[in-house]
Scaffold this motif. Sequence first.
Motif, PDB file in Angstrom:
ATOM      1  N   SER A  29       7.351  69.038 122.998  1.00 15.52           N
ATOM      2  CA  SER A  29       7.538  70.107 123.957  1.00 15.52           C
ATOM      3  C   SER A  29       9.063  69.732 124.852  1.00 15.52           C
ATOM      4  CB  SER A  29       6.521  70.535 124.820  1.00 15.52           C
ATOM      5  OG  SER A  29       6.115  69.335 125.633  1.00 15.52           O
ATOM      6  N   GLY A  30       9.106  68.353 124.665  1.00 14.77           N
ATOM      7  CA  GLY A  30      10.371  67.845 125.714  1.00 14.77           C
ATOM      8  C   GLY A  30      10.391  66.484 125.254  1.00 14.77           C
ATOM      9  N   VAL A  31      11.553  65.803 125.876  1.00 12.21           N
ATOM     10  CA  VAL A  31      11.824  64.427 125.570  1.00 12.21           C
ATOM     11  C   VAL A  31      12.321  63.845 127.142  1.00 12.21           C
ATOM     12  CG1 VAL A  31      13.263  62.725 124.631  1.00 12.21           C
ATOM     13  CG2 VAL A  31      12.164  64.466 123.114  1.00 12.21           C
ATOM     14  N   TYR A  32      11.754  62.785 127.526  1.00 15.47           N
ATOM     15  CA  TYR A  32      12.412  62.162 128.504  1.00 15.47           C
ATOM     16  C   TYR A  32      13.414  61.148 128.181  1.00 15.47           C
ATOM     17  CZ  TYR A  32       8.820  63.592 131.801  1.00 15.47           C
ATOM     18  OH  TYR A  32       7.854  64.289 132.769  1.00 15.47           O
ATOM     19  N   GLY A  33      13.492  60.630 126.963  1.00 12.35           N
ATOM     20  CA  GLY A  33      14.354  59.726 126.484  1.00 12.35           C
ATOM     21  C   GLY A  33      13.996  59.125 125.027  1.00 12.35           C
ATOM     22  N   MET A  34      14.836  58.659 124.460  1.00 16.15           N
ATOM     23  CA  MET A  34      14.374  58.001 123.036  1.00 16.15           C
ATOM     24  C   MET A  34      15.236  56.780 123.101  1.00 16.15           C
ATOM     25  SD  MET A  34      15.023  61.320 120.789  1.00 16.15           S
ATOM     26  CE  MET A  34      14.331  60.490 118.977  1.00 16.15           C
ATOM     27  N   GLY A  35      14.588  55.891 122.193  1.00 18.65           N
ATOM     28  CA  GLY A  35      15.357  54.287 122.132  1.00 18.65           C
ATOM     29  C   GLY A  35      14.778  53.609 121.011  1.00 18.65           C
ATOM     30  N   TRP A  36      15.473  52.409 120.898  1.00 23.46           N
ATOM     31  CA  TRP A  36      14.988  51.535 119.834  1.00 23.46           C
ATOM     32  C   TRP A  36      14.558  50.257 120.493  1.00 23.46           C
ATOM     33  CZ3 TRP A  36      15.717  53.040 114.963  1.00 23.46           C
ATOM     34  CH2 TRP A  36      16.488  54.245 114.772  1.00 23.46           C
ATOM     35  N   VAL A  65      22.406  42.588 123.025  1.00 23.85           N
ATOM     36  CA  VAL A  65      23.000  43.655 121.776  1.00 23.85           C
ATOM     37  C   VAL A  65      24.225  44.237 122.725  1.00 23.85           C
ATOM     38  CG1 VAL A  65      21.071  44.053 120.801  1.00 23.85           C
ATOM     39  CG2 VAL A  65      21.642  45.579 122.648  1.00 23.85           C
ATOM     40  N   LYS A  66      24.405  44.073 123.925  1.00 23.51           N
ATOM     41  CA  LYS A  66      25.653  44.656 124.892  1.00 23.51           C
ATOM     42  C   LYS A  66      26.728  44.319 124.294  1.00 23.51           C
ATOM     43  CE  LYS A  66      23.380  44.984 129.445  1.00 23.51           C
ATOM     44  NZ  LYS A  66      23.394  44.452 130.844  1.00 23.51           N
ATOM     45  N   GLY A  67      27.815  45.318 124.199  1.00 28.63           N
ATOM     46  CA  GLY A  67      29.084  45.065 123.491  1.00 28.63           C
ATOM     47  C   GLY A  67      29.170  45.179 122.318  1.00 28.63           C
ATOM     48  N   ARG A  68      27.782  45.189 121.608  1.00 29.25           N
ATOM     49  CA  ARG A  68      27.816  45.271 120.026  1.00 29.25           C
ATOM     50  C   ARG A  68      27.170  46.402 119.431  1.00 29.25           C
ATOM     51  NH1 ARG A  68      25.067  41.495 117.229  1.00 29.25           N
ATOM     52  NH2 ARG A  68      23.368  41.379 118.856  1.00 29.25           N
ATOM     53  N   PHE A  69      26.295  46.943 120.264  1.00 29.32           N
ATOM     54  CA  PHE A  69      25.611  48.188 119.708  1.00 29.32           C
ATOM     55  C   PHE A  69      25.793  49.134 120.830  1.00 29.32           C
ATOM     56  CE2 PHE A  69      21.414  45.962 117.914  1.00 29.32           C
ATOM     57  CZ  PHE A  69      22.422  44.952 117.018  1.00 29.32           C
ATOM     58  N   ALA A  70      25.860  50.495 120.097  1.00 34.33           N
ATOM     59  CA  ALA A  70      26.136  51.501 120.935  1.00 34.33           C
ATOM     60  C   ALA A  70      25.000  52.707 120.518  1.00 34.33           C
ATOM     61  CB  ALA A  70      27.337  52.354 120.735  1.00 34.33           C
ATOM     62  N   ILE A  71      24.336  53.279 121.571  1.00 32.97           N
ATOM     63  CA  ILE A  71      23.241  54.489 121.425  1.00 32.97           C
ATOM     64  C   ILE A  71      23.942  55.709 121.600  1.00 32.97           C
ATOM     65  CG2 ILE A  71      22.220  54.050 123.552  1.00 32.97           C
ATOM     66  CD1 ILE A  71      19.400  54.633 122.397  1.00 32.97           C
ATOM     67  N   SER A  72      23.680  56.606 121.005  1.00 27.87           N
ATOM     68  CA  SER A  72      23.953  57.965 121.341  1.00 27.87           C
ATOM     69  C   SER A  72      23.043  58.967 120.818  1.00 27.87           C
ATOM     70  CB  SER A  72      25.162  58.303 120.591  1.00 27.87           C
ATOM     71  OG  SER A  72      25.361  58.230 119.065  1.00 27.87           O
ATOM     72  N   ARG A  73      23.047  60.349 121.398  1.00 29.49           N
ATOM     73  CA  ARG A  73      22.060  61.245 120.958  1.00 29.49           C
ATOM     74  C   ARG A  73      22.676  62.425 120.429  1.00 29.49           C
ATOM     75  NH1 ARG A  73      20.404  64.631 126.396  1.00 29.49           N
ATOM     76  NH2 ARG A  73      20.353  66.091 124.487  1.00 29.49           N
ATOM     77  N   HIS A  74      22.042  63.323 119.787  1.00 25.24           N
ATOM     78  CA  HIS A  74      22.312  64.424 119.157  1.00 25.24           C
ATOM     79  C   HIS A  74      22.310  65.594 120.382  1.00 25.24           C
ATOM     80  CE1 HIS A  74      22.441  68.043 116.598  1.00 25.24           C
ATOM     81  NE2 HIS A  74      22.808  67.345 115.492  1.00 25.24           N
ATOM     82  N   LYS A  75      23.226  66.622 120.304  1.00 24.40           N
ATOM     83  CA  LYS A  75      23.387  67.523 121.393  1.00 24.40           C
ATOM     84  C   LYS A  75      22.061  68.477 121.505  1.00 24.40           C
ATOM     85  CE  LYS A  75      28.386  66.989 122.029  1.00 24.40           C
ATOM     86  NZ  LYS A  75      29.587  67.904 122.242  1.00 24.40           N
ATOM     87  N   THR A  76      21.843  68.899 120.203  1.00 23.01           N
ATOM     88  CA  THR A  76      20.633  70.098 120.016  1.00 23.01           C
ATOM     89  C   THR A  76      19.475  69.525 119.444  1.00 23.01           C
ATOM     90  OG1 THR A  76      21.781  70.606 117.940  1.00 23.01           O
ATOM     91  CG2 THR A  76      22.508  71.767 119.970  1.00 23.01           C
ATOM     92  N   LYS A  77      19.494  68.289 118.846  1.00 23.43           N
ATOM     93  CA  LYS A  77      18.027  67.946 118.218  1.00 23.43           C
ATOM     94  C   LYS A  77      17.558  66.753 118.822  1.00 23.43           C
ATOM     95  CE  LYS A  77      19.669  67.100 114.172  1.00 23.43           C
ATOM     96  NZ  LYS A  77      19.752  66.799 112.757  1.00 23.43           N
ATOM     97  N   TYR A  78      16.252  66.620 118.965  1.00 22.81           N
ATOM     98  CA  TYR A  78      15.709  65.439 119.174  1.00 22.81           C
ATOM     99  C   TYR A  78      15.974  64.166 118.207  1.00 22.81           C
ATOM    100  CZ  TYR A  78      13.048  68.450 122.546  1.00 22.81           C
ATOM    101  OH  TYR A  78      12.883  69.051 123.444  1.00 22.81           O
ATOM    102  N   ALA A  79      17.229  63.855 118.472  1.00 27.39           N
ATOM    103  CA  ALA A  79      17.659  62.662 117.557  1.00 27.39           C
ATOM    104  C   ALA A  79      18.825  61.593 118.114  1.00 27.39           C
ATOM    105  CB  ALA A  79      18.360  63.213 116.362  1.00 27.39           C
ATOM    106  N   VAL A  80      18.487  60.171 117.767  1.00 26.89           N
ATOM    107  CA  VAL A  80      19.210  59.352 118.523  1.00 26.89           C
ATOM    108  C   VAL A  80      19.791  58.464 117.316  1.00 26.89           C
ATOM    109  CG1 VAL A  80      18.297  59.130 120.711  1.00 26.89           C
ATOM    110  CG2 VAL A  80      17.339  57.696 118.667  1.00 26.89           C
ATOM    111  N   TYR A  81      20.880  57.854 117.421  1.00 22.34           N
ATOM    112  CA  TYR A  81      21.586  56.943 116.654  1.00 22.34           C
ATOM    113  C   TYR A  81      21.833  55.436 117.216  1.00 22.34           C
ATOM    114  CZ  TYR A  81      22.024  61.936 115.221  1.00 22.34           C
ATOM    115  OH  TYR A  81      21.825  62.995 115.025  1.00 22.34           O
TER     116      TYR A  81
END
Length: 118
Positions: A29-36, A65-81
């Motif tokens: 029903s909703g998401v506060y956050g997503m991660g790895w 991982v700072k400076g090497r990894f980058a997390i992002s999210r999809h604008k309309t789906k519950y998806a992260v990269y």
Amino acid sequence: QVQVVESGGGLVQPGGSLRLSCEASGRISGVYGMGWFRQAPGKEREFVARIRWGGGGDILYADSVKGRFAISRHKTKYAVYLQMNNLEPEDTAVYYCNVVAPGTVNYWGKGTQVTVSS
């Protein structure tokens, strides 16, 4: 039921790059956050990165991982990269996607293997 599915792992040489994807679907029903998170052989699972769905999309990274990894999210789906650059052998692990839903409910994927080796 909620399904969390990761993809994008594989074998890469040191200094190389990989992009992981994660999508949550089903009765969510909703998401506060997503991660790895990740877990290397013989070690405990550790935090890698997370992004919040509200509050301006606040992002947090592990120091390793700072400076090497980058997390992002999809604008309309519950998806992260997770874009992983300049990979090191120490990044070798199973990477798990974590979804935090209302009520502080956590959902986890089954993981995707990342191996950094020459």
